[in-house]
Design a protein around this motif. Structure first.
Motif, mmCIF file in Angstrom:
data_model
loop_
_atom_site.group_PDB
_atom_site.id
_atom_site.type_symbol
_atom_site.label_atom_id
_atom_site.label_comp_id
_atom_site.label_asym_id
_atom_site.label_seq_id
_atom_site.Cartn_x
_atom_site.Cartn_y
_atom_site.Cartn_z
ATOM 1 N N LYS A 1 50.467 57.751 12.244
ATOM 2 C CA LYS A 1 51.978 58.361 11.451
ATOM 3 C C LYS A 1 50.670 58.602 9.820
ATOM 4 O O LYS A 1 50.399 57.515 9.746
ATOM 5 C CB LYS A 1 52.930 57.238 11.244
ATOM 6 C CG LYS A 1 54.132 58.385 10.706
ATOM 7 C CD LYS A 1 55.798 56.893 10.480
ATOM 8 C CE LYS A 1 56.824 57.306 9.677
ATOM 9 N NZ LYS A 1 57.613 56.568 9.792
ATOM 10 N N GLY A 2 51.505 60.064 9.605
ATOM 11 C CA GLY A 2 50.681 59.870 7.871
ATOM 12 C C GLY A 2 49.752 60.548 8.446
ATOM 13 O O GLY A 2 49.973 61.633 6.833
ATOM 14 N N SER A 3 49.040 60.888 9.157
ATOM 15 C CA SER A 3 47.893 61.702 9.758
ATOM 16 C C SER A 3 48.323 63.349 9.461
ATOM 17 O O SER A 3 49.173 63.463 10.223
ATOM 18 C CB SER A 3 47.752 61.225 11.025
ATOM 19 O OG SER A 3 46.502 62.135 11.609
ATOM 20 N N LEU A 4 47.331 64.309 8.926
ATOM 21 C CA LEU A 4 47.809 65.632 9.501
ATOM 22 C C LEU A 4 47.899 66.413 10.508
ATOM 23 O O LEU A 4 47.939 66.762 10.827
ATOM 24 C CB LEU A 4 46.845 66.235 8.462
ATOM 25 C CG LEU A 4 46.736 66.364 6.828
ATOM 26 C CD1 LEU A 4 46.604 67.221 6.176
ATOM 27 C CD2 LEU A 4 48.507 67.223 6.781
ATOM 28 N N ALA A 5 46.879 65.288 11.726
ATOM 29 C CA ALA A 5 45.992 65.238 13.028
ATOM 30 C C ALA A 5 47.524 64.649 14.179
ATOM 31 O O ALA A 5 47.221 64.176 14.668
ATOM 32 C CB ALA A 5 45.085 65.223 13.198
ATOM 33 N N ALA A 6 48.547 63.894 13.153
ATOM 34 C CA ALA A 6 49.411 62.958 14.116
ATOM 35 C C ALA A 6 49.702 63.813 15.039
ATOM 36 O O ALA A 6 50.002 63.645 16.108
ATOM 37 C CB ALA A 6 50.274 62.019 12.959
ATOM 38 N N PHE A 7 50.278 65.349 15.005
ATOM 39 C CA PHE A 7 50.406 65.896 15.936
ATOM 40 C C PHE A 7 50.348 65.991 17.070
ATOM 41 O O PHE A 7 50.555 67.022 18.825
ATOM 42 C CB PHE A 7 50.746 67.810 15.745
ATOM 43 C CG PHE A 7 50.546 68.486 15.475
ATOM 44 C CD1 PHE A 7 49.636 69.091 16.123
ATOM 45 C CD2 PHE A 7 48.919 67.890 13.961
ATOM 46 C CE1 PHE A 7 48.309 69.918 15.599
ATOM 47 C CE2 PHE A 7 48.459 68.958 13.763
ATOM 48 C CZ PHE A 7 47.607 69.986 14.896
ATOM 49 N N VAL A 8 48.447 65.724 16.691
ATOM 50 C CA VAL A 8 47.466 65.716 18.367
ATOM 51 C C VAL A 8 47.770 64.665 18.484
ATOM 52 O O VAL A 8 48.380 64.674 19.877
ATOM 53 C CB VAL A 8 46.346 66.484 17.950
ATOM 54 C CG1 VAL A 8 45.563 66.511 19.224
ATOM 55 C CG2 VAL A 8 46.289 67.662 17.370
ATOM 56 N N VAL A 9 47.633 63.337 17.962
ATOM 57 C CA VAL A 9 46.760 61.649 18.360
ATOM 58 C C VAL A 9 48.663 61.988 19.487
ATOM 59 O O VAL A 9 48.372 61.048 20.160
ATOM 60 C CB VAL A 9 46.109 61.438 17.444
ATOM 61 C CG1 VAL A 9 46.793 60.414 17.802
ATOM 62 C CG2 VAL A 9 45.678 61.945 17.306
ATOM 63 N N GLY A 10 50.048 62.227 18.749
ATOM 64 C CA GLY A 10 50.587 61.386 18.605
ATOM 65 C C GLY A 10 50.609 61.694 20.040
ATOM 66 O O GLY A 10 51.872 61.486 21.061
ATOM 67 N N GLN A 11 50.449 63.024 21.237
ATOM 68 C CA GLN A 11 50.362 63.256 22.374
ATOM 69 C C GLN A 11 49.988 62.460 23.688
ATOM 70 O O GLN A 11 50.125 62.438 24.625
ATOM 71 C CB GLN A 11 50.406 64.340 22.516
ATOM 72 C CG GLN A 11 50.855 65.902 21.810
ATOM 73 C CD GLN A 11 50.826 67.231 21.409
ATOM 74 O OE1 GLN A 11 50.264 67.367 23.174
ATOM 75 N NE2 GLN A 11 50.470 67.973 21.094
ATOM 76 N N ILE A 12 48.756 62.166 22.781
ATOM 77 C CA ILE A 12 48.201 60.676 23.549
ATOM 78 C C ILE A 12 49.186 59.789 24.252
ATOM 79 O O ILE A 12 49.605 58.581 23.556
ATOM 80 C CB ILE A 12 47.065 60.905 23.096
ATOM 81 C CG1 ILE A 12 45.915 61.380 22.911
ATOM 82 C CG2 ILE A 12 45.980 59.350 24.296
ATOM 83 C CD1 ILE A 12 44.777 62.041 21.995
ATOM 84 N N ALA A 13 49.334 58.541 25.763
ATOM 85 C CA ALA A 13 49.735 57.914 26.007
ATOM 86 C C ALA A 13 48.789 56.559 26.224
ATOM 87 O O ALA A 13 48.648 55.746 26.206
ATOM 88 C CB ALA A 13 50.275 58.469 27.275
ATOM 89 N N ASP A 14 47.355 57.496 26.449
ATOM 90 C CA ASP A 14 46.584 56.277 27.044
ATOM 91 C C ASP A 14 44.525 57.447 26.607
ATOM 92 O O ASP A 14 44.359 57.884 26.523
ATOM 93 C CB ASP A 14 46.412 55.540 28.749
ATOM 94 C CG ASP A 14 45.746 54.977 28.463
ATOM 95 O OD1 ASP A 14 45.279 53.221 27.870
ATOM 96 O OD2 ASP A 14 45.020 54.745 29.668
ATOM 97 N N LEU A 15 44.031 56.751 26.109
ATOM 98 C CA LEU A 15 42.130 57.064 25.482
ATOM 99 C C LEU A 15 42.055 55.415 26.196
ATOM 100 O O LEU A 15 41.919 54.719 25.559
ATOM 101 C CB LEU A 15 43.024 57.231 23.658
ATOM 102 C CG LEU A 15 41.938 57.357 23.144
ATOM 103 C CD1 LEU A 15 41.197 58.908 23.747
ATOM 104 C CD2 LEU A 15 42.213 57.658 22.125
ATOM 105 N N GLN A 16 40.625 55.701 26.535
ATOM 106 C CA GLN A 16 39.903 55.476 27.031
ATOM 107 C C GLN A 16 38.677 55.058 27.307
ATOM 108 O O GLN A 16 37.724 56.833 27.473
ATOM 109 C CB GLN A 16 40.673 54.834 28.740
ATOM 110 C CG GLN A 16 41.603 53.638 29.286
ATOM 111 C CD GLN A 16 42.025 52.676 28.096
ATOM 112 O OE1 GLN A 16 40.816 51.774 28.440
ATOM 113 N NE2 GLN A 16 43.132 52.122 27.997
ATOM 114 N N ALA A 17 37.681 54.562 27.506
ATOM 115 C CA ALA A 17 36.307 55.313 27.264
ATOM 116 C C ALA A 17 35.987 54.790 28.234
ATOM 117 O O ALA A 17 36.027 53.216 28.580
ATOM 118 C CB ALA A 17 35.656 53.929 26.463
#
Length: 448
Positions: free
Chosen positions: A133-149
């Motif tokens: 929250k507060g990032s100008l790219a929150a609209f992108v990363v907010g769509q991510i449910a799971d992020l894995q290497a």
């Protein structure tokens, strides 16, 4: 993990527009010669530097930090070419399941950070994860449910809901990659490393040797960035290029035989936020839409726009709304003088989803619509739709909601005007996501 049945994703190009008409002859500029020289120091004058500037990408919106960060020191997973086509930057390839919900990104194996450490999937995961929250790219990363290497060179991303355009969003200028997500040390994978940085004033960047883009980009030995430089410095030969020049200044510079002007039109729009009492009354808001002189604000290079965040790179702009001076007088008498309202700029993204999503997140002009169930349902449907006719219909409905319920007017699509000496040359196609070739002048231009 992304399950079997993955498929490579290819998207049609989304090309911006080059200015034409009465200014076309004045603003024409030669493309990059086949045999351009390499080396030299590129000296750039850029607006909007601030003493609070930092390498933390979450707040990067001004041209100074975009040219320095995404345009030179750092890279993203994907990149939008000047042609409007999406291509890999740190990502070598990507694929999704059939719904566009689960994505797998294969990273390049020949990439190293400026300190010599190799790029890993863990660096990508950590860099994306900072955008809350507060990032100008929150609209992108907010769509991510799971992020894995998934492995050293594989990143798996699962979205909350389908989005067939998701790889485009990863080219947003805030989504740069740093070692372990640490942007304090100013170490990236870009063509230039940081030699000196004074927030709000200047930066000196030096070309990295043995870079994975060698022979394809990065033709300067170094880049000097100066904040708040003026036309006098350009005329005096102290600068090679000046970014985001006002139209009134560009008209004067066009007569200088030593200079060329590059003009592009992308998603940059003028925004006039409306007072709540005006925005929430349908009748008054309808008057406001006709009480603003769009043609006058557009000038010779701007394009009259409907009241939504899409620019000419996405859809043809609606027909001109007739200016009604009586409506302006009526509103002024009732305490709503539109000429006194502040004017802002909004840089929309390349895709319809990007533009609407960025405009509807917290603190943006369509923040109120971001809480509207009908708007969100349409936006979710647009992301999952692959048919062009259905997408066009959904986009039209989103535009209508922005024009009737949005708390702002978007009267003009603004041009990006950059002035430069004739020592510089650039490709025929220029990026339209930001001034100075989508802020990638240090990567794409050269001395002739």
């Amino acid at each position: 993990m992304v399950e079997s049945g993955l498929r490579p994703i290819q998207r049609i190009s989304r090309r911006g527009l080059i200015a034409s008409g009465m200014f076309a002859g004045l603003f024409a500029a030669a493309g990059k010669p086949v045999a351009a020289s390499t080396g030299g120091v590129l000296r750039l004058g850029l607006p909007d530097g601030s003493p609070t500037d930092s390498w933390d990408p979450r707040g990067h919106s001004g041209l100074f930090m975009q040219v320095a960060a995404q345009g030179a020191v750092y890279d993203c997973l994907t990149e939008v070419a000047a042609s409007g086509e999406l291509r890999g930057e740190l990502a070598e390839s990507w694929e999704s399941d059939r719904s566009g919900t689960r994505w797998r990104f294969q990273l390049r194996r020949d990439v190293a950070f400026h300190d010599g450490q190799p790029l890993t999937a863990a660096d990508v995961v950590a860099s994306l994860a900072i955008h809350g929250k507060g990032s100008l790219a929150a609209f992108v990363v907010g769509q991510i449910a799971d992020l894995q290497a998934a492995s050293a060179h594989v990143v798996d991303i699962t979205l909350h809901a389908p989005n067939l355009d998701f790889p485009f969003l990863l080219a947003a200028p805030q989504l740069t990659i740093a070692p372990a997500g640490d942007f304090v040390v100013a170490i990236g994978t870009g063509l230039y490393r940081v030699e000196h940085f004074t927030p709000g004033r200047s930066a000196l960047l030096a070309r990295v040797q043995g870079h994975y883009k060698d022979g394809q980009a990065g033709w300067f030995d170094a880049v000097e960035l100066t904040a708040h430089a003026d036309v006098a410095a350009l005329r005096a030969g102290q600068l090679d290029a000046l970014g985001d020049v006002p139209e009134r200044v560009a008209t004067d510079l066009a007569a200088d035989h030593r200079l060329d002007l590059a003009v592009t039109r992308g998603g940059q729009k003028m925004v006039v936020p409306l007072p709540p009492a005006l925005a929430q009354d349908a009748a008054l808001r309808g008057l406001a839409a006709r009480a603003i002189d769009r043609t006058g604000l557009a000038g010779a290079l701007g394009l009259v726009s409907g009241d939504h965040p899409l620019g000419p790179a996405q859809v043809p702009l609606p027909a001109t709304l007739a200016y009604d001076p009586d409506a302006a007088t009526f509103l002024a008498r009732h305490g709503f003088d539109l000429s006194a309202l502040p004017q802002q700029r909004f840089a929309g993204g390349l895709t319809e989803d990007w533009a609407f999503s960025a405009a509807a997140q917290a603190g943006a002009p369509l923040q109120g619509l971001g809480q509207d169930a009908q708007f969100n349902a349409l936006l979710a449907a647009l992301r999952a739709e692959g048919g062009s006719a259905a997408r066009a219909d959904m986009t039209a409905q989103l535009q209508a909601l922005a024009e009737t319920r949005g708390a702002a007017l978007w009267p003009v699509a603004l041009p990006s005007i950059d002035a430069h000496t004739r020592r510089l040359s650039h490709p025929d196609a220029l990026g339209t996501l930001a001034p100075l070739d989508s802020a990638r002048i240090a990567e794409r231009w050269s001395f002739a």
